[in-house]
Design a protein around this motif. Structure first.
Motif, mmCIF file in Angstrom:
data_model
loop_
_atom_site.group_PDB
_atom_site.id
_atom_site.type_symbol
_atom_site.label_atom_id
_atom_site.label_comp_id
_atom_site.label_asym_id
_atom_site.label_seq_id
_atom_site.Cartn_x
_atom_site.Cartn_y
_atom_site.Cartn_z
ATOM 1 N N UNK A 1 -4.858 21.928 20.782
ATOM 2 C CA UNK A 1 -5.972 21.136 20.247
ATOM 3 C C UNK A 1 -5.522 19.709 19.931
ATOM 4 N N UNK A 2 -4.327 19.562 19.379
ATOM 5 C CA UNK A 2 -3.795 18.232 19.068
ATOM 6 C C UNK A 2 -3.590 17.430 20.350
ATOM 7 N N UNK A 3 -3.049 18.064 21.365
ATOM 8 C CA UNK A 3 -2.824 17.424 22.657
ATOM 9 C C UNK A 3 -4.147 16.966 23.252
ATOM 10 N N UNK A 4 -5.140 17.831 23.226
ATOM 11 C CA UNK A 4 -6.447 17.511 23.799
ATOM 12 C C UNK A 4 -7.098 16.364 23.031
ATOM 13 N N UNK A 5 -7.008 16.389 21.704
ATOM 14 C CA UNK A 5 -7.574 15.312 20.884
ATOM 15 C C UNK A 5 -6.942 13.976 21.228
ATOM 16 N N UNK A 6 -5.635 13.984 21.391
ATOM 17 C CA UNK A 6 -4.906 12.751 21.736
ATOM 18 C C UNK A 6 -5.395 12.211 23.071
ATOM 19 N N UNK A 7 -5.527 13.075 24.061
ATOM 20 C CA UNK A 7 -5.997 12.648 25.381
ATOM 21 C C UNK A 7 -7.418 12.105 25.286
ATOM 22 N N UNK A 8 -8.284 12.828 24.562
ATOM 23 C CA UNK A 8 -9.674 12.388 24.450
ATOM 24 C C UNK A 8 -9.777 11.021 23.782
ATOM 25 N N UNK A 9 -9.006 10.796 22.732
ATOM 26 C CA UNK A 9 -9.044 9.510 22.039
ATOM 27 C C UNK A 9 -8.606 8.383 22.959
ATOM 28 N N UNK A 10 -7.563 8.628 23.753
ATOM 29 C CA UNK A 10 -7.084 7.604 24.674
ATOM 30 C C UNK A 10 -8.144 7.274 25.719
ATOM 31 N N UNK A 11 -8.770 8.313 26.279
ATOM 32 C CA UNK A 11 -9.789 8.089 27.306
ATOM 33 C C UNK A 11 -10.989 7.362 26.701
ATOM 34 N N UNK A 12 -11.439 7.794 25.526
ATOM 35 C CA UNK A 12 -12.595 7.164 24.888
ATOM 36 C C UNK A 12 -12.318 5.699 24.570
ATOM 37 N N UNK A 13 -11.124 5.392 24.077
ATOM 38 C CA UNK A 13 -10.763 4.008 23.761
ATOM 39 C C UNK A 13 -10.799 3.153 25.021
ATOM 40 N N UNK A 14 -10.209 3.657 26.085
ATOM 41 C CA UNK A 14 -10.215 2.897 27.348
ATOM 42 C C UNK A 14 -11.614 2.742 27.909
ATOM 43 N N UNK A 15 -12.445 3.780 27.761
ATOM 44 C CA UNK A 15 -13.825 3.691 28.253
ATOM 45 C C UNK A 15 -14.573 2.584 27.512
ATOM 46 N N UNK A 16 -14.396 2.523 26.185
ATOM 47 C CA UNK A 16 -15.069 1.477 25.404
ATOM 48 C C UNK A 16 -14.576 0.093 25.819
ATOM 49 N N UNK A 17 -13.265 -0.055 26.048
ATOM 50 C CA UNK A 17 -12.725 -1.344 26.475
ATOM 51 C C UNK A 17 -13.256 -1.729 27.850
ATOM 52 N N UNK A 18 -13.348 -0.757 28.751
ATOM 53 C CA UNK A 18 -13.844 -1.028 30.102
ATOM 54 C C UNK A 18 -15.309 -1.464 30.052
ATOM 55 N N UNK A 19 -16.085 -0.823 29.208
ATOM 56 C CA UNK A 19 -17.496 -1.189 29.077
ATOM 57 C C UNK A 19 -17.617 -2.596 28.487
ATOM 58 N N UNK A 20 -16.822 -2.870 27.451
ATOM 59 C CA UNK A 20 -16.894 -4.166 26.776
ATOM 60 C C UNK A 20 -16.458 -5.315 27.679
ATOM 61 N N UNK A 21 -15.477 -5.064 28.527
ATOM 62 C CA UNK A 21 -14.944 -6.146 29.358
ATOM 63 C C UNK A 21 -15.478 -6.127 30.784
ATOM 64 N N UNK A 22 -16.234 -5.096 31.109
ATOM 65 C CA UNK A 22 -16.719 -4.974 32.473
ATOM 66 C C UNK A 22 -15.616 -4.561 33.429
ATOM 67 N N UNK A 23 -14.538 -4.031 32.869
ATOM 68 C CA UNK A 23 -13.394 -3.631 33.691
ATOM 69 C C UNK A 23 -13.471 -2.177 34.106
ATOM 70 N N UNK A 24 -12.349 -1.662 34.546
ATOM 71 C CA UNK A 24 -12.263 -0.271 34.976
ATOM 72 C C UNK A 24 -11.201 0.445 34.149
ATOM 73 N N UNK A 25 -11.180 1.759 34.262
ATOM 74 C CA UNK A 25 -10.191 2.543 33.542
ATOM 75 C C UNK A 25 -8.823 2.404 34.210
ATOM 76 N N UNK A 26 -7.783 2.455 33.393
ATOM 77 C CA UNK A 26 -6.420 2.408 33.930
ATOM 78 C C UNK A 26 -6.104 3.712 34.650
ATOM 79 N N UNK A 27 -5.020 3.689 35.404
ATOM 80 C CA UNK A 27 -4.587 4.916 36.087
ATOM 81 C C UNK A 27 -4.290 6.023 35.083
ATOM 82 N N UNK A 28 -3.720 5.641 33.923
ATOM 83 C CA UNK A 28 -3.386 6.638 32.914
ATOM 84 C C UNK A 28 -4.655 7.294 32.368
#
Length: 128
Positions: free
Chosen positions: A77-104
């Motif tokens: 559960x901790x591992x999954x939470x960490x992954x989800x937080x990273x993906x969500x953070x990158x998604x918000x940054x991509x939306x805000x900047x009009x960019x795309x998600x990183x390979x990670x």
């Protein structure tokens, strides 16, 4: 074997990055303490060159479900939470900047799909 080589390469790059940060920190301190002399050393090209950029090694994608299925549920559960937080953070940054998600982030999103994680964050092992 490929994973171990990737980890070894990343550890080496981490050590170099730490060394580069030390060099940059000392350079900044010297420049702040003696700005005129620092600018003169830049103009006369006697200032050592800044550390060069590194190409970061790609970590191979691993089908992780067999390992997670036998792992401690709290760790999973901790591992999954960490992954989800990273993906969500990158998604918000991509939306805000009009960019795309990183390979990670794309790889992490794929991992969540592999693990059959529902939108609520619940891990459901696949049957069969």
């Amino acid at each position: 074997m490929l994973v171990y080589r990737s980890i070894a390469a990343l550890k080496s790059q981490l050590e170099r990055a730490k060394s580069d940060i030390d060099i940059l920190t000392r350079t900044r301190e010297r420049a702040m303490a003696q700005p005129y002399e620092y600018v003169q050393s830049l103009v006369s090209k006697t200032e050592p060159a800044a550390p060069r950029e590194q190409d970061i090694v790609d970590v191979p994608q691993i089908y992780i479900e067999p390992y997670i299925a036998s792992a401690d549920p709290a760790a999973t559960e901790s591992y999954i939470r960490c992954i989800q937080e990273m993906v969500e953070t990158e998604q918000m940054q991509a939306i805000a900047t009009g960019g795309t998600l990183s390979r990670q982030a794309l790889a992490a999103s794929h991992t969540l799909q592999q693990l059959n994680v529902t939108s609520g964050g619940t891990f459901t092992p696949r049957s069969g």
